[in-house]
Design an enzyme around this catalytic site. Sequence first.
Site, PDB file in Angstrom:
ATOM      1  N   HIS A  20       0.992  -1.161  -0.059  1.00 17.64           N
ATOM      2  CA  HIS A  20       0.026  -0.002   0.116  1.00 17.64           C
ATOM      3  C   HIS A  20       0.894   1.474  -0.072  1.00 17.64           C
ATOM      4  CE1 HIS A  20      -4.337  -1.288   0.501  1.00 17.64           C
ATOM      5  NE2 HIS A  20      -3.734  -2.358   0.145  1.00 17.64           N
ATOM      6  N   ASP A 119      -4.742   6.821   1.635  1.00 19.60           N
ATOM      7  CA  ASP A 119      -5.023   5.367   1.185  1.00 19.60           C
ATOM      8  C   ASP A 119      -6.686   5.450   1.616  1.00 19.60           C
ATOM      9  OD1 ASP A 119      -5.574   2.495   1.390  1.00 19.60           O
ATOM     10  OD2 ASP A 119      -3.623   2.526   1.282  1.00 19.60           O
TER      11      ASP A 119
HETATM   12  C1  U2F Z   1      -1.279  -6.333  -0.832  1.00 21.83           C
HETATM   13  O1  U2F Z   1      -0.449  -6.743  -1.985  1.00 21.83           O
HETATM   14  P1  U2F Z   1       1.079  -7.119  -1.905  1.00 21.83           P
HETATM   15  O2  U2F Z   1       1.637  -6.319  -1.366  1.00 21.83           O
HETATM   16  O3  U2F Z   1       1.169  -8.577  -1.146  1.00 21.83           O
HETATM   17  O4  U2F Z   1       1.268  -7.363  -3.578  1.00 21.83           O
HETATM   18  P2  U2F Z   1       0.930  -6.251  -4.604  1.00 21.83           P
HETATM   19  O5  U2F Z   1      -0.413  -5.704  -4.725  1.00 21.83           O
HETATM   20  O6  U2F Z   1       1.300  -7.450  -5.732  1.00 21.83           O
HETATM   21  O7  U2F Z   1       2.036  -5.474  -4.694  1.00 21.83           O
HETATM   22  C2  U2F Z   1       3.549  -5.711  -4.664  1.00 21.83           C
HETATM   23  C3  U2F Z   1       4.089  -4.455  -5.305  1.00 21.83           C
HETATM   24  O8  U2F Z   1       5.665  -4.602  -4.845  1.00 21.83           O
HETATM   25  C4  U2F Z   1       6.449  -4.413  -6.003  1.00 21.83           C
HETATM   26  C5  U2F Z   1       5.454  -5.057  -7.092  1.00 21.83           C
HETATM   27  C6  U2F Z   1       3.881  -4.528  -6.700  1.00 21.83           C
HETATM   28  O9  U2F Z   1       4.170  -3.064  -7.013  1.00 21.83           O
HETATM   29  O10 U2F Z   1       5.941  -4.397  -8.596  1.00 21.83           O
HETATM   30  N1  U2F Z   1       7.377  -5.683  -5.797  1.00 21.83           N
HETATM   31  C7  U2F Z   1       8.716  -5.307  -6.245  1.00 21.83           C
HETATM   32  O11 U2F Z   1       8.839  -4.029  -7.090  1.00 21.83           O
HETATM   33  N2  U2F Z   1       9.646  -6.144  -6.059  1.00 21.83           N
HETATM   34  C8  U2F Z   1       9.446  -7.228  -5.724  1.00 21.83           C
HETATM   35  O12 U2F Z   1      10.621  -8.155  -5.521  1.00 21.83           O
HETATM   36  C9  U2F Z   1       8.229  -7.855  -4.917  1.00 21.83           C
HETATM   37  C10 U2F Z   1       7.223  -6.934  -5.234  1.00 21.83           C
HETATM   38  C11 U2F Z   1      -2.431  -7.450  -0.374  1.00 21.83           C
HETATM   39  F1  U2F Z   1      -1.852  -8.469  -0.115  1.00 21.83           F
HETATM   40  C12 U2F Z   1      -3.061  -7.727  -1.663  1.00 21.83           C
HETATM   41  O13 U2F Z   1      -3.968  -8.563  -1.536  1.00 21.83           O
HETATM   42  C13 U2F Z   1      -3.694  -6.394  -2.315  1.00 21.83           C
HETATM   43  O14 U2F Z   1      -4.205  -6.592  -3.553  1.00 21.83           O
HETATM   44  C14 U2F Z   1      -2.697  -5.354  -2.399  1.00 21.83           C
HETATM   45  C15 U2F Z   1      -3.208  -4.065  -3.117  1.00 21.83           C
HETATM   46  O15 U2F Z   1      -4.093  -3.540  -2.220  1.00 21.83           O
HETATM   47  O16 U2F Z   1      -2.085  -5.169  -1.159  1.00 21.83           O
END
Ligand code: U2F
Length: 466
Positions: A20, A119
Amino acid sequence: PTKWVPKHHVAAMAFPFGSHPLALLNLVKKLAMAAPDTQFSFLSTEDSNNFLFSASKATDLPNNIKPCNVSDGVPMNHVFSGRPTERVDLFVKAAPDNFRKGLELAATEIGHISCLITDAFLVFSGAIAEDLSVPWIPVWLPLAHSLSAHIYSDKIRQYCAIGGNDGDTESSSKRKILETIPGLAKISIEDLPLEALNDKQSLFSSMLNLIGNVLPQANALVMSFYDELCPKSLLDDLKSRCPGLLNVGFVTITIPPPPLPLSNTDATGCLSWLDSQKTMSVAYISFGTVANFPHNEIKELAEALQENRIPFLWSLRENLRGILPDGFIERTRLHGKVVPWAPQAQVLAHKSIGVHVTHCGANSVCESIANGIPMICRPVVFADNVTNAKKIEDIWKVGVRVDGGVITKNGVTKSLELIMVHEQGRKIRSKAHALQELLLQAAAPNGHAAQDFKTLVEILSSNQAL
Ligand code: U2F
């Protein structure tokens, strides 16, 4: 040299968990570049700000963004019980006072605040904005259809109850399709995040349950999405409830991707490693920033990659690296790479990537579709992951759930073969390209998203000057 004096001071308030804050900061970066005479304060916890503003991640940080730390609400000497949402609940308990203090501090340093961008999870921010007599602009970071689950949570709960009255068993009512809810027509109750339905589960879920009530009061609502990707019924419904809806496009990426990044954004050498791989041959694997991933599945996946010599790039959080089978990294050295963090947006834009094995976090999904990369989904039962997987497999048809639902050596091998080799995979890839094409048009300089982004910048620049 004369001192730069900003015209406006916008405060951004992050929900400091998972991706987030990263996603919100990405939006704030874009805004800061578009409004160079505005100063942005970025309020998040110290841990989160340290992570976001650390040298390796903040190379392209405009000068007009300043981090501002707020309390994480964890009492001194607190002993954690291990409950999954404990940190979040402590944070929610400390809010909104922690943010009010942070805002006071930012205002003392820079000058009065003219607008709050927050947010959308931070449901109390509207009241703070009202006290400050400034506009409140919440940002919805999950996918658009998930917002409907929050807006209609009362109706969905009733729906569960109606299922029961019909004599349905609880499990059959959970499988009911939510055909009357905009955006969720092909989704059933069991695919929805529990937090959206059970307001008594934790402080966090009680907060989420207020989203539907408070968002319509916002001055504008920003989504990390495109009008063109929303089913019409959903877009019309959201716009009727939140007239200030602005779909500004995916916030974590730039479309089209920028020319090759500076080498210091690729501290782990992923992009140069990808340069040495064949076109569309590599499986990129990442299970996001928060989800607890089953350890046995990490082992099974590792075995599948090793035995089948599948080229892979795996972003695996440091705390999970120890779970890999002994000697795995050494044995797969010639065809694979494991890193604690990858420049994912750029990785997914690289021509060597052929498939994304993902937990279906919203940003990961957006980054994949923006690059036309098919997905193998292993959603963990957490937040919107399961709903997103459903959307990917059954609605957009740009990916598949991993064979068997959970990762096994044989199942994931089968899914990888399906995407990379088989006819069905070819069809999925062509759907992924078609969706990417739609997006490229939606993201064009004359598209809706560009217009909505411009409107957002205008709102920021039209309020009380410093
Ligand atoms: C929560 O999601 P997460 O943080 O688990 O995962 P994502 O929404 O996919 O976001 C991960 C971001 O981190 C970046 C990637 C994404 O922009 O490009 N990233 C990176 O740059 N390098 C890495 O090695 C690993 C990740 C939650 F768990 C979800 O259910 C929700 O959908 C989301 C949004 O609310 O937040």
